[in-house]
Design an enzyme around this catalytic site. Structure first.
Site, short mmCIF file in Angstrom:
data_model
loop_
_atom_site.label_atom_id
_atom_site.label_comp_id
_atom_site.label_asym_id
_atom_site.label_seq_id
_atom_site.Cartn_x
_atom_site.Cartn_y
_atom_site.Cartn_z
N ALA A 125 0.65 -1.58 0.33
CA ALA A 125 -0.01 -0.15 0.16
C ALA A 125 0.73 1.52 0.30
CB ALA A 125 -0.66 0.06 1.29
N GLY A 148 0.31 -4.83 1.37
CA GLY A 148 -0.62 -4.88 0.49
C GLY A 148 -0.25 -5.57 -1.49
N GLU A 153 -0.55 -9.27 -0.21
CA GLU A 153 -2.14 -9.45 -0.70
C GLU A 153 -2.72 -9.95 -1.11
OE1 GLU A 153 -1.78 -6.68 3.26
OE2 GLU A 153 -2.96 -7.11 4.61
N GLU A 160 4.61 -5.14 7.43
CA GLU A 160 4.18 -4.27 8.42
C GLU A 160 3.48 -3.96 9.89
OE1 GLU A 160 2.58 -6.45 6.34
OE2 GLU A 160 1.08 -5.49 5.14
N1 DAK Z 1 4.59 3.38 -0.87
C1 DAK Z 1 4.88 4.18 -1.86
N2 DAK Z 1 5.99 4.13 -2.22
C2 DAK Z 1 7.14 3.12 -2.19
C3 DAK Z 1 6.56 2.65 -1.80
C4 DAK Z 1 5.13 1.89 -1.33
N3 DAK Z 1 5.12 0.83 -0.90
N4 DAK Z 1 7.99 1.24 -1.92
C5 DAK Z 1 8.39 2.01 -2.66
N5 DAK Z 1 7.79 3.08 -3.15
C6 DAK Z 1 8.76 3.72 -3.98
C7 DAK Z 1 9.68 4.42 -3.16
O1 DAK Z 1 9.69 5.84 -2.59
C8 DAK Z 1 10.49 5.37 -4.29
O2 DAK Z 1 9.68 6.55 -4.57
P1 DAK Z 1 11.21 7.55 -5.58
O3 DAK Z 1 11.86 8.35 -3.81
O4 DAK Z 1 11.81 7.18 -6.13
O5 DAK Z 1 9.97 8.69 -5.00
C9 DAK Z 1 10.06 4.56 -5.94
O6 DAK Z 1 9.10 3.58 -4.78
C10 DAK Z 1 11.38 3.30 -5.67
O7 DAK Z 1 11.50 3.10 -4.32
P2 DAK Z 1 12.60 2.84 -3.59
O8 DAK Z 1 13.78 3.82 -4.27
O9 DAK Z 1 12.60 2.33 -2.41
O10 DAK Z 1 13.61 1.09 -4.24
P3 DAK Z 1 14.71 0.03 -3.87
O11 DAK Z 1 15.03 -0.78 -5.05
O12 DAK Z 1 15.66 0.76 -2.91
O13 DAK Z 1 13.91 -1.11 -2.37
C11 DAK Z 1 11.76 -1.64 -2.11
C12 DAK Z 1 12.61 -1.27 -3.44
C13 DAK Z 1 10.75 -2.90 -2.32
C14 DAK Z 1 13.25 -3.25 -0.72
C15 DAK Z 1 11.49 -0.21 -1.08
O14 DAK Z 1 11.13 0.85 -2.39
C16 DAK Z 1 10.19 -0.73 0.19
O15 DAK Z 1 10.70 -1.25 0.83
N6 DAK Z 1 9.57 -0.61 -0.34
C17 DAK Z 1 8.06 -0.44 0.65
C18 DAK Z 1 7.93 -2.08 0.92
C19 DAK Z 1 6.70 -2.13 2.69
O16 DAK Z 1 7.40 -1.70 3.41
N7 DAK Z 1 5.53 -2.04 1.80
C20 DAK Z 1 4.96 -2.51 2.33
C21 DAK Z 1 3.72 -0.95 3.00
S1 DAK Z 1 3.13 -1.55 3.80
C22 DAK Z 1 -4.20 -1.05 5.79
C23 DAK Z 1 -4.67 -0.94 5.29
C24 DAK Z 1 -3.49 -1.78 4.00
C25 DAK Z 1 -1.98 -1.96 4.68
C26 DAK Z 1 -2.07 -1.38 5.78
C27 DAK Z 1 -2.91 -1.69 6.87
N8 DAK Z 1 -5.79 -1.03 7.02
C28 DAK Z 1 -6.36 0.67 6.77
C29 DAK Z 1 -6.05 -1.29 7.62
C30 DAK Z 1 -1.40 -2.78 3.89
C31 DAK Z 1 -0.18 -1.94 4.04
C32 DAK Z 1 1.75 -1.86 3.27
O17 DAK Z 1 1.48 -2.45 1.89
#
Ligand code: DAK
Length: 276
Positions: free
Chosen positions: A63, A108, A111, A131
């Protein structure tokens, strides 16, 4: 639509999440557009969907953390509902949905892949529910679907530790059905990229599904989904009804007649079609 594309190949629909700059992260707009794309599928024509992410690197990196960071409790709940409604739409979509997971499937992203019927991934895929490291629980059904797909113990381990796993481990624990590798020639050069090989495999599987009797395939999906939600006594009744529902359809008549007539040529010619 800005972030979602839809194309049709024969009887297979391909929905692509196309927000590569943010690794296809799911913001509200992407969720809305995905809902519109599924609503627009012509169910009289299309028999299987392949859902994928644009590019080689990421299926969906979760997400959108930027959008979520400033949500109030009420907005967080609304965002969760928007995602959950979409994921249930995918899970209960009348025809099978195959997730072709090209790279990161985090939060997400993991998911949404779990709301699909089948997951095939490229060898560079990474799955995880990070998360708890962000101070939240999985919010798009991760605690529920991961526990049902793998095992409660393995789901708890992955969710509590927020550890990402690679494709081979995802395959070993039963999270993905198949891992697809890039094709390499004798000189070690990549002749078909992991993404292209993945899409070829997903489309081949989708075409195989699309060539089977569509009412029977739909009823199998419904029987498995609905049956898993109830106890075995009720589940078996669900199967009986959906089995009975196939009779008197043209698919059932043609499918069985071909077998009984032992006519291989005719069997090859059978093109089952939805007749209701
Ligand atoms: N959201 C927004 N932007 C993201 C992103 C994300 N999840 N993942 C990557 N990006 C963006 C980065 O900010 C970056 O943007 P710029 O800086 O270039 O503008 C671009 O994508 C490239 O990412 P990186 O530069 O970080 O690329 P790397 O190769 O170095 O790293 C990575 C790739 C996938 C390891 C890293 O980007 C990363 O760790 N991303 C976050 C992964 C993550 O934690 N995903 C889970 C998110 S939490 C809920 C509803 C939904 C959810 C929970 C609760 N309720 C309402 C109850 C769901 C939660 C989630 O999904």
């Amino acid at each position: 639509m800005e972030f979602v594309t839809y194309e049709v190949k024969d009887r297979v629909g391909i929905i692509t999440i196309s927000r590569e700059k943010a690794l296809n992260a799911l913001n509200s707009q992407v969720l809305d557009e995905l809902g519109e794309a599924f609503d627009a599928v012509d169910l009289n024509e299309i028999r299987c969907i392949v859902l994928t992410g644009a590019g080689e690197k990421s299926f969906v990196a979760g997400a959108d953390i930027g959008e979520m960071s400033s949500l109030t409790k009420a907005e967080g709940e609304a965002f969760g509902k928007k995602g959950n409604d979409l994921f249930r739409k995918i899970e209960t979509f009348p025809i099978p949905v195959i997730a072709a997971v090209n790279g990161f499937a985090l939060g997400g992203g993991c998911e949404i892949s779990m709301s699909c019927d089948i997951r095939i991934c490229s060898e560079n895929a990474v799955f995880g529910q990070p998360e708890v490291g962000l101070g939240i629980t999985p919010g798009f059904g991760g605690t529920q679907r991961l526990a049902r797909l793998v095992s409660p113990g393995m789901a708890k381990q992955l969710i509590y530790t927020a550890r990402n796993i690679k494709a081979d481990e995802a395959y070993r624990i039963g999270l993905v059905n198949k891992v697809v590798k890039a094709e390499v020639n004798e000189a070690g050069e990549v002749t078909v990229s992991a993404k292209d090989a993945l899409m070829a495999e997903a489309l081949k599987m989708a075409a195989g599904i699309a060539s089977n009797a569509p009412i029977a395939v739909r009823n199998c999906k419904k029987a498995i989904n609905d049956g898993l939600a109830v106890d075995m006594d009720k589940a078996i009744v669900i199967e009986e009804k959906l089995f009975g529902d196939c009779f008197e359809t043209e698919d059932q008549k043609a499918g069985m007649a071909n077998f009984l007539e032992k006519d291989k040529e005719k069997k090859l010619k059978v093109v089952p079609f939805a007749n209701k």
